[in-house]
Design an enzyme around this catalytic site. Structure first.
Site, PDB file in Angstrom:
ATOM      1  N   LYS A 499       0.644  -1.357  -0.240  1.00 11.71           N
ATOM      2  CA  LYS A 499       0.013   0.496  -0.089  1.00 11.71           C
ATOM      3  C   LYS A 499       0.790   1.556  -0.182  1.00 11.71           C
ATOM      4  CE  LYS A 499      -0.476   0.147   4.660  1.00 11.71           C
ATOM      5  NZ  LYS A 499      -1.096  -0.176   6.471  1.00 11.71           N
ATOM      6  N   ARG A 605     -10.136   1.186  15.317  1.00 10.52           N
ATOM      7  CA  ARG A 605     -10.030   2.406  13.965  1.00 10.52           C
ATOM      8  C   ARG A 605     -11.060   1.316  13.466  1.00 10.52           C
ATOM      9  NH1 ARG A 605      -3.900   2.444  11.119  1.00 10.52           N
ATOM     10  NH2 ARG A 605      -5.230  -0.058  10.299  1.00 10.52           N
ATOM     11  N   TYR A 733      14.858  31.848   1.801  1.00  8.68           N
ATOM     12  CA  TYR A 733      13.594  32.982   2.060  1.00  8.68           C
ATOM     13  C   TYR A 733      13.610  33.260   3.085  1.00  8.68           C
ATOM     14  CZ  TYR A 733      11.263  31.267  -2.213  1.00  8.68           C
ATOM     15  OH  TYR A 733      10.331  31.538  -4.147  1.00  8.68           O
ATOM     16  N   MET A 782      10.078  25.006  -2.033  1.00  8.69           N
ATOM     17  CA  MET A 782       9.479  24.181  -2.770  1.00  8.69           C
ATOM     18  C   MET A 782      11.133  23.636  -3.140  1.00  8.69           C
ATOM     19  SD  MET A 782       6.419  24.530  -5.313  1.00  8.69           S
ATOM     20  CE  MET A 782       5.374  25.125  -3.841  1.00  8.69           C
TER      21      MET A 782
END
Length: 838
Positions: A499, A605, A733, A782
């Site tokens: 997964k 859960r 930044y 980024m």
């Protein structure tokens, strides 16, 4: 194939191995090929299968499958059930099939009197072997170990290649525990030995370093000469402590003391190294196109071998600069036009071709298989017989299309009859003819001798290369799988968790490996992940852990099995199953659909609770088109000792709840609750199956277990630019980073969009450059970030490791204040994955 091999009939092999004929077919069948892996069968005629039984596998399980494919010769320890069904087959029963394989190949070796070089050591065995081949192939027809076939199984398969045309053999031998080398010595019987070095590999299985050296020295019990470096004092001491036969001569080299080859000055340039030495009182030197210490050591070993063999140093010095890197791994990359590219563009010989073809056949994501192959250089074989054998191998491996590049393979074009073939005289000719439409939706193996420069073809075919990549070691996946298998009872099944893009490692690429390794089940989070696997050629059972209503019809279409955790989910899937049944015609027209029941034993859960059991039993018994495949639950704290009492409560509750369900159904139902940590810490709770997740990807619950696992993923990038920043200037930044002194800053192309969290900004995170830690300076951007390399000698283009062997993902997680799961799965899909197999 030599006449010696053809004389080995199945009748003779029964005598050589000390086996007993139990069922007799054609006793005079000549045996040319030995098989130990049913997944790698290339031809059934003249092949003999050894059903080897180890700690983690049993070849006997695959005899029916091989017989069905046409194989008729078997060496077994245990006879199959209903042996009368195997009419026409030869079965030789022996006490130990591995011993029988080794006896057969030792006998085969005894038929040859050519020089045999045997190589052992902790590191460098394969490089020294391959470089000796490169240096000596002009003068000798050489047989050598394929890749790193140096194990108890790999060595006999290597020696079996020897034939009457060979003039020299080079085999490597590796051991991991005591009492292994004597077996390999009987098979190799080297006349010349090379002991490369001694290090820490497999230290856990030896009491002392001396014990490990003594074990390796057993390889040279009947050799005439041993070559080694005196600077490894443990080796030198053990050799001089009479741990070798008195008749064994030694040829030593050293940088520090008197030796047969005394190494003097070593002068490193930018891309080459000059090595000076003294031999027989003469000053001699060589140059090699490498600068790292390991390559220098490996080259000196080769130098010593050639000097002992009588080569003039002028000849040696002329050949050394042409040494080429040894491709130690096959790389699988994303290619253009939805293609997958397997890059093995640095060597081309029959042995490595077979290995690469096996790797190609493991890939199921595309039905079409294409091979780009160059001339096979300096094989020592007759050209016609060589390419006839190549053509036979390609046919047996179901190659659909061959791009043949080179004068020799073009001359022999008539040999390739059963596939689409295109011929080019050179790589330049192919690239000139190439257009972007040449390939689409296929798996392409690029296999070429270095002289053909196939790396240029690789560049054209793979998706635009990014400087930031995540490398996934498929061998490590297999190692970790086998480690956990060794902790399981023989009949315990494994469900592997793939997964979340296989925890960030990829989808069908990882599933292909797990399917090849015969894992029993896969588990994905959502249906679209399972559908992607089905489209990628994965046929094994797949459980979907979070089935969504809109995906039920697709799940049924692609034979995916849902986890049912509530009555609502059961009702919705029941409706989808009814729709499917009506579309397929009348009642009973297809088998019941498999489902998996999730029980809540304390995680709170998802899952049915104890009070739900009677209703769930009644409802499923009344739904004839649904069948329970497994019942399972989830442990809340199996990795932490402080929660052990709670875990035991969960295990007891699961046993009771699942038992209540099972007694109401007359078909087998699997039970599973253990995750990776649970497999290690609660071995008595394996039930029928376990779910292997994060441990498969090399991340353990504790440090002791971590030493047994191998690193799977390495996130790496390169330096884009280097800047000198004066003291007190700001960096990045929001001016969060400041130079507290005159600093050298390297900008690298990875940022939070790639998965490098902003939490690692301003010195929290550290990356590895040239083996040293370089802290992140300023805020992570980024698409890039800056690191402090003031005290590290670097250049633009140098490699930077975000996490991997040197800086584990677990440490990155600590830096982030999170868990390895999150750090690993955060790596963006825009980061290119490169899969490799050693």
């Amino acid at each position: 194939m030599s006449t010696l091999l053809k004389l080995n009939t199945i009748l003779e092999i029964s005598r050589i191995t000390g086996g007993t004929f139990v069922l007799v077919g054609d006793q005079h069948c000549p045996i040319k090929h030995l098989l130990i892996d049913s997944r790698k069968i290339s031809q059934v005629e003249n092949s003999l299968f050894f059903a080897i039984k180890g700690e983690r596998h049993d070849g006997h399980k695959f005899i029916p499958e091989l017989f069905e494919k046409g194989l008729r010769n078997f060496v077994v320890r245990e006879l199959p059930d209903s042996i009368e069904k195997y009419e026409g087959a030869n079965f030789i029963q022996v006490t130990n099939t591995l011993d029988a394989l080794q006896k057969l190949c030792a006998f085969h070796r005894s038929n040859f009197s050519i020089p045999v070089i045997g190589i052992t050591g902790s590191n460098g065995k394969t490089i020294v072997k391959e470089w000796l081949f490169q240096l000596l192939r002009e003068d000798k027809n050489i047989v050598r170990s394929p890749k790193s076939f140096n194990s108890q199984v790999g060595v006999p398969l290597s020696v079996w290649q020897m034939n009457a045309e060979n003039e020299l053999a080079i085999f490597e031998a590796g051991i991991s525990k005591p009492d292994e080398m004597a077996n390999l010595e009987k098979i190799i019987r080297p006349t010349i030995g090379v002991f490369t070095n001694i290090g820490q590999a497999h230290d856990e299985n030896f009491a002392t370093m001396q014990e490990k050296v003594d074990e390796k020295l057993k390889l040279f019990e009947h050799a005439q000469l041993l070559i080694y470096c005196k600077d490894y004092l443990t080796i030198h001491t053990e050799v001089n402590n009479y741990k070798i036969p008195a008749s064994l001569k030694v040829f030593t080299w050293s940088r520090k003391s008197a030796a047969n080859l005394q190494i003097g000055k070593i002068k490193k340039g930018n891309i080459e190294t000059e090595i000076q030495g003294v031999y027989h009182n003469d000053f001699i030197h060589i140059s090699i196109p490498f600068t790292d210490e390991a390559s220098i050591e490996n080259a000196i070993h080769c130098w010593a071998v050639m000097l002992y063999l009588g080569y003039d140093n002028q000849v040696i010095a002329k050949r050394m600069p042409y040494l080429s890197p040894v491709a130690m791994r096959l790389e699988l990359k994303e290619g253009i036009n939805n293609c997958s590219i397997i890059n093995d563009s640095y060597n081309s010989d029959l042995g490595s071709l077979s290995i690469a073809l096996d790797f190609l056949n493991q890939q199921k994501q595309h039905p079409k298989r294409t091979l780009i192959l160059s001339d096979i250089l300096q094989s020592g074989r007759n050209e016609e017989s060589l390419y006839k054998e190549v053509a036979e191998r390609l046919t047996k491996k179901n190659i659909d299309r061959l791009i043949a590049i080179g004068e020799a393979i073009t001359r022999q074009g008539a040999q390739f009859k059963n596939m689409h073939v295109e011929f080019y005289h050179s790589t330049t000719d192919f690239l000139a003819a190439y257009t972007n439409s040449f390939f689409r939706d296929e798996t392409i193996l690029i296999k070429g001798a270095r002289a053909f420069g196939f790396e240029e073809i690789s560049k054209v075919l793979q998706q635009k290369a990014h400087e930031t990549v995540l490398e996934i070691n498929l061998n490590a996946i297999t190692h970790n799988l086998n480690y956990f298998r060794s902790k399981l009872k023989p009949d315990t099944r494994i469900m592997a968790m793939v997964k979340a893009f296989s925890y960030g490692s990829g989808s069908f690429e990882i599933a292909n490996v797990l399917q090849f390794q015969r894992v029993d089940y896969l588990a994905v989070a959502y249906a679209d992940e399972g559908i992607e696997l089905r489209k990628g050629g994965i046929t094994m059972p797949i459980m979907v852990m979070n089935p969504e209503e809109q995906s039920y019809d697709s799940m049924i279409q692609y034979n995916l099995e849902p986890e049912l955790f509530s009555f609502r989910v059961l009702s919705l899937f029941d409706e989808a199953a009814k729709r499917s049944k009506s579309s397929h015609g009348k009642e009973g027209s297809h088998a019941p659909l498999a489902v998996h029941l999730k029980l809540d034993t304390g995680m709170h859960r998802l899952g049915f609770e104890e009070a739900d059991l009677n209703e769930i039993i009644v409802r499923i018994k009344n739904i004839k088109h649904i069948q329970i495949r497994s019942v399972f639950s989830h442990l809340a704290g199996s990795d932490e000792q402080e929660h052990d009492d709670f875990t035991r409560i969960q295990l007891r509750k699961f046993n009771e709840m699942s038992g209540k369900i099972m007694k109401h159904f007359d078909y087998p139902i699997l039970r599973h609750i253990l995750n990776s940590a649970g497999i290690i810490r609660f071995p008595d709770a394996q039930f029928d199956m376990v779910r292997l997740g994060i441990g498969l990807y090399g991340i353990a619950a504790n440090q002791q277990e971590q030493t047994q696992l191998q690193n799977v993923s390495t996130l790496k990038t390169t330096i884009s630019q280097i800047k000198n920043v004066p003291a007190n200037d700001s960096i990045g930044y929001s001016r969060k980073g400041f130079a507290h002194r005159n600093m050298q800053i390297a900008t690298i192309p990875i940022g939070y969009a790639d998965g490098l969290s902003r939490k690692l900004s301003n010195g929290v995170g550290k990356l590895i450059v040239k083996g040293k830690l370089a802290p992140i300076v300023g805020n992570v951007c980024m698409d890039m970030c800056m690191i402090d390399v003031t005290d590290i000698p670097v250049m633009e283009g140098d490699e930077v490791i975000v996490f991997g062997e040197q800086y584990p993902i677990g440490q990155v997680a600590i830096d982030l204040g999170t868990i390895p799961y999150e750090a690993l799965t955060n790596v963006s899909r825009r980061v290119k994955r490169i899969y490799f197999q050693e």
